[in-house]
Scaffold this motif. Structure first.
Motif, mmCIF file in Angstrom:
data_model
loop_
_atom_site.group_PDB
_atom_site.id
_atom_site.type_symbol
_atom_site.label_atom_id
_atom_site.label_comp_id
_atom_site.label_asym_id
_atom_site.label_seq_id
_atom_site.Cartn_x
_atom_site.Cartn_y
_atom_site.Cartn_z
ATOM 1 N N VAL A 1 -87.840 39.725 -19.997
ATOM 2 C CA VAL A 1 -88.612 39.053 -18.894
ATOM 3 C C VAL A 1 -87.825 38.300 -17.928
ATOM 4 O O VAL A 1 -87.734 38.264 -16.740
ATOM 5 C CB VAL A 1 -89.812 38.335 -19.664
ATOM 6 N N ILE A 2 -87.043 37.254 -18.610
ATOM 7 C CA ILE A 2 -86.331 36.451 -17.924
ATOM 8 C C ILE A 2 -85.412 37.007 -16.956
ATOM 9 O O ILE A 2 -85.015 36.559 -15.716
ATOM 10 C CB ILE A 2 -85.695 35.156 -18.800
ATOM 11 N N GLU A 3 -84.578 37.917 -17.517
ATOM 12 C CA GLU A 3 -83.709 38.707 -16.789
ATOM 13 C C GLU A 3 -84.263 39.353 -15.685
ATOM 14 O O GLU A 3 -83.677 39.345 -14.484
ATOM 15 C CB GLU A 3 -82.806 39.565 -17.673
ATOM 16 N N ASP A 4 -85.512 40.113 -16.001
ATOM 17 C CA ASP A 4 -86.218 40.801 -14.908
ATOM 18 C C ASP A 4 -86.549 39.800 -13.619
ATOM 19 O O ASP A 4 -86.447 40.207 -12.527
ATOM 20 C CB ASP A 4 -87.331 41.485 -15.200
ATOM 21 N N ILE A 5 -87.063 38.798 -14.040
ATOM 22 C CA ILE A 5 -87.356 37.766 -12.918
ATOM 23 C C ILE A 5 -86.262 37.356 -12.237
ATOM 24 O O ILE A 5 -86.377 37.014 -11.087
ATOM 25 C CB ILE A 5 -88.073 36.423 -13.613
ATOM 26 N N ILE A 6 -85.038 37.012 -12.869
ATOM 27 C CA ILE A 6 -83.864 36.415 -12.148
ATOM 28 C C ILE A 6 -83.447 37.290 -11.119
ATOM 29 O O ILE A 6 -82.817 37.181 -9.997
ATOM 30 C CB ILE A 6 -82.871 36.095 -13.191
ATOM 31 N N SER A 7 -83.463 38.734 -11.520
ATOM 32 C CA SER A 7 -82.906 39.770 -10.907
ATOM 33 C C SER A 7 -83.767 40.014 -9.694
ATOM 34 O O SER A 7 -83.402 40.522 -8.423
ATOM 35 C CB SER A 7 -82.761 41.109 -11.410
ATOM 36 N N SER A 8 -85.152 39.654 -9.610
ATOM 37 C CA SER A 8 -86.155 40.044 -8.511
ATOM 38 C C SER A 8 -86.038 39.003 -7.497
ATOM 39 O O SER A 8 -86.751 39.216 -6.471
ATOM 40 C CB SER A 8 -87.582 40.078 -9.169
ATOM 41 N N ILE A 9 -85.624 37.717 -7.532
ATOM 42 C CA ILE A 9 -85.573 36.719 -6.980
ATOM 43 C C ILE A 9 -84.402 36.465 -6.373
ATOM 44 O O ILE A 9 -83.243 36.228 -7.032
ATOM 45 C CB ILE A 9 -86.186 35.288 -7.438
ATOM 46 N N MET B 1 -81.939 24.700 -25.489
ATOM 47 C CA MET B 1 -81.630 26.106 -25.509
ATOM 48 C C MET B 1 -81.678 26.684 -26.725
ATOM 49 O O MET B 1 -81.337 26.007 -27.832
ATOM 50 C CB MET B 1 -79.971 25.876 -25.041
ATOM 51 N N GLN B 2 -81.873 27.921 -27.042
ATOM 52 C CA GLN B 2 -81.538 28.792 -28.163
ATOM 53 C C GLN B 2 -80.653 29.970 -27.695
ATOM 54 O O GLN B 2 -80.840 30.726 -26.827
ATOM 55 C CB GLN B 2 -82.837 29.375 -28.531
ATOM 56 N N PHE B 3 -79.803 30.120 -28.689
ATOM 57 C CA PHE B 3 -78.772 31.252 -28.358
ATOM 58 C C PHE B 3 -78.067 31.567 -29.713
ATOM 59 O O PHE B 3 -78.246 30.917 -30.581
ATOM 60 C CB PHE B 3 -77.701 30.836 -27.102
ATOM 61 N N VAL C 1 -77.649 30.023 -17.473
ATOM 62 C CA VAL C 1 -78.485 29.272 -18.684
ATOM 63 C C VAL C 1 -79.830 29.615 -18.505
ATOM 64 O O VAL C 1 -80.769 29.170 -19.367
ATOM 65 C CB VAL C 1 -78.434 27.676 -18.302
ATOM 66 N N ALA C 2 -80.232 30.770 -17.698
ATOM 67 C CA ALA C 2 -81.813 30.941 -17.552
ATOM 68 C C ALA C 2 -82.239 31.372 -18.990
ATOM 69 O O ALA C 2 -83.439 30.922 -19.397
ATOM 70 C CB ALA C 2 -81.843 32.005 -16.396
ATOM 71 N N VAL C 3 -81.503 32.597 -19.681
ATOM 72 C CA VAL C 3 -81.930 33.127 -20.803
ATOM 73 C C VAL C 3 -82.162 31.994 -21.793
ATOM 74 O O VAL C 3 -83.027 31.973 -22.730
ATOM 75 C CB VAL C 3 -81.320 34.285 -21.230
ATOM 76 N N PRO C 4 -80.971 31.372 -22.084
ATOM 77 C CA PRO C 4 -80.845 30.380 -23.189
ATOM 78 C C PRO C 4 -82.003 29.128 -23.273
ATOM 79 O O PRO C 4 -82.514 28.725 -24.142
ATOM 80 C CB PRO C 4 -79.564 29.696 -23.025
ATOM 81 N N VAL C 5 -82.399 28.846 -21.884
ATOM 82 C CA VAL C 5 -83.206 27.690 -21.604
ATOM 83 C C VAL C 5 -84.578 28.246 -21.604
ATOM 84 O O VAL C 5 -85.705 27.583 -22.311
ATOM 85 C CB VAL C 5 -82.823 26.964 -20.245
ATOM 86 N N LEU C 6 -84.944 29.412 -21.124
ATOM 87 C CA LEU C 6 -86.366 29.744 -20.891
ATOM 88 C C LEU C 6 -86.950 30.726 -21.951
ATOM 89 O O LEU C 6 -88.276 30.715 -22.111
ATOM 90 C CB LEU C 6 -86.479 30.434 -19.631
ATOM 91 N N ALA C 7 -86.182 31.481 -22.426
ATOM 92 C CA ALA C 7 -86.580 32.687 -23.332
ATOM 93 C C ALA C 7 -87.441 32.140 -24.369
ATOM 94 O O ALA C 7 -88.444 33.015 -24.782
ATOM 95 C CB ALA C 7 -85.399 33.678 -23.523
ATOM 96 N N HIS C 8 -87.027 31.247 -25.231
ATOM 97 C CA HIS C 8 -87.659 30.734 -26.173
ATOM 98 C C HIS C 8 -89.115 29.974 -25.983
ATOM 99 O O HIS C 8 -89.739 29.489 -27.064
ATOM 100 C CB HIS C 8 -86.976 30.089 -27.270
#
Length: 314
Positions: free
Chosen positions: A296-304, A166-168, A272-279
């Motif tokens: 990008v991650i937030e958009d993907i999460i909200s679309s599924i 993670m990165q946060f 955990v999506a953004v801390p795990v995936l964004a970087h």
């Protein structure tokens, strides 16, 4: 599943750190998932204090490396030196031989020195002069870096970033929380008074329990769909790697355990999506790297979407 120790750990760290409840939860999630953490924030926000508070809360060996441009790989891993008394070479262990390692201002070291952590973080071992030595479990790297200063720094390469679970950043304190922080540190030094509340064996047991947290097959499909969507996004040049997919699952299990559950729910995955995936994303040229990656991650999460059902597997 006994999660009382996790709550005790959280409360113990909170004796030093004011606010930052989500940051503490993410840090504990990384420990349970056997992952490493990159804390990125401006100076003075408590990154190092957070890392030290966690280390003092666990009865384990703590190591610290202050990364600077003149730091050598051997200053991290250790080296062989000639012992005149024995007439033979002896290995002197570096600070990486510990349970919790604080890599302070990691981006101030040269790429050669940064890369000395790759084997340690990925394989939990150190190879020096052809001899491989295993690191003792548990092993956690908490690295910090300042995103504002670029003079005298060396950005972490993608291979290094992918080693971090993670990165946060630290959370911004409200006026009341900041006043409480000042009052807490005005007379006393809470970090010096902090006592360990968890041993290495207990931590190892919790890490083993984390692997057994139930993940519904629909949620596994959901995680894979999110990762594959990151590879096809218009702003992304290179999406999340397969290693990132597994990290996403492990982090979801860890967060569920921190929340006191034996099974993962969609909220754990989203948390955990953004801390795990964004970087882990490589964006197209011209993009505002960190902020765009998060978006990008937030958009993907909200679309599924997922159907509402029982995720406990019972």
């Amino acid at each position: 599943m006994d999660t009382g120790i996790l709550q005790t750990l959280k409360e113990n760290v909170s004796k030093v750190i004011v606010g930052n409840e989500r940051t503490i939860e993410l840090l504990l999630t990384c420990i349970l998932a056997k992952g490493h953490v990159l804390l990125e924030d401006v100076p003075g926000t408590g990154k190092t204090v957070m890392a030290k508070s966690l280390a003092k809360s666990v009865q384990a060996d703590f190591g610290r490396i202050q990364f600077t441009p003149d730091l050598l790989p051997s200053d991290v891993t250790g080296l062989n030196y000639f012992d005149a008394k024995t007439g033979d070479f002896t290995f002197s262990k570096g600070p990486v031989f510990c349970n919790i390692l604080l890599a302070d201002e990691i981006n101030r070291a040269t790429p050669k020195t940064q890369s000395s952590l790759l084997e340690c973080m990925a394989e939990r071992q150190v190879t020096v002069d052809g001899v491989t030595r295993a690191l003792e479990e548990p092993f956690l790297v908490i690295a910090t870096q300042n995103p504002l200063e670029t003079l005298g720094t060396f950005p972490l390469p993608e291979a290094q970033m992918d080693r971090f679970l993670m990165q946060f950043s630290m959370e911004e304190l409200g006026s009341g929380q900041e006043r409480a922080m000042v009052e807490r540190f005005l007379v006393n030094e809470p970090l010096e008074e902090l006592k360990p509340v968890c041993g290495r064996e207990e931590l190892a047991d919790m890490q083993e329990q984390c692997t057994k947290v139930y993940v519904h097959s629909d949620l596994l499909d959901y995680i894979v769909r999110v990762v594959h969507a990151s590879r096809k996004h218009s702003k992304v040049e290179n999406g999340v790697s397969p290693r990132g997919t597994l990290a996403f699952v492990r982090a979801s299990q860890g967060y569920a355990m921190v929340r006191g559950r034996e099974y993962v729910v969609p909220e754990d995955i989203k948390a955990v999506a953004v801390p795990v995936l964004a970087h882990r994303l490589s964006l197209s040229a011209g993009a505002d790297m960190r902020r765009s990656a998060e978006q990008v991650i937030e958009d993907i999460i909200s679309s599924i979407t997922l159907p509402t059902e029982d995720w406990s597997g019972r």
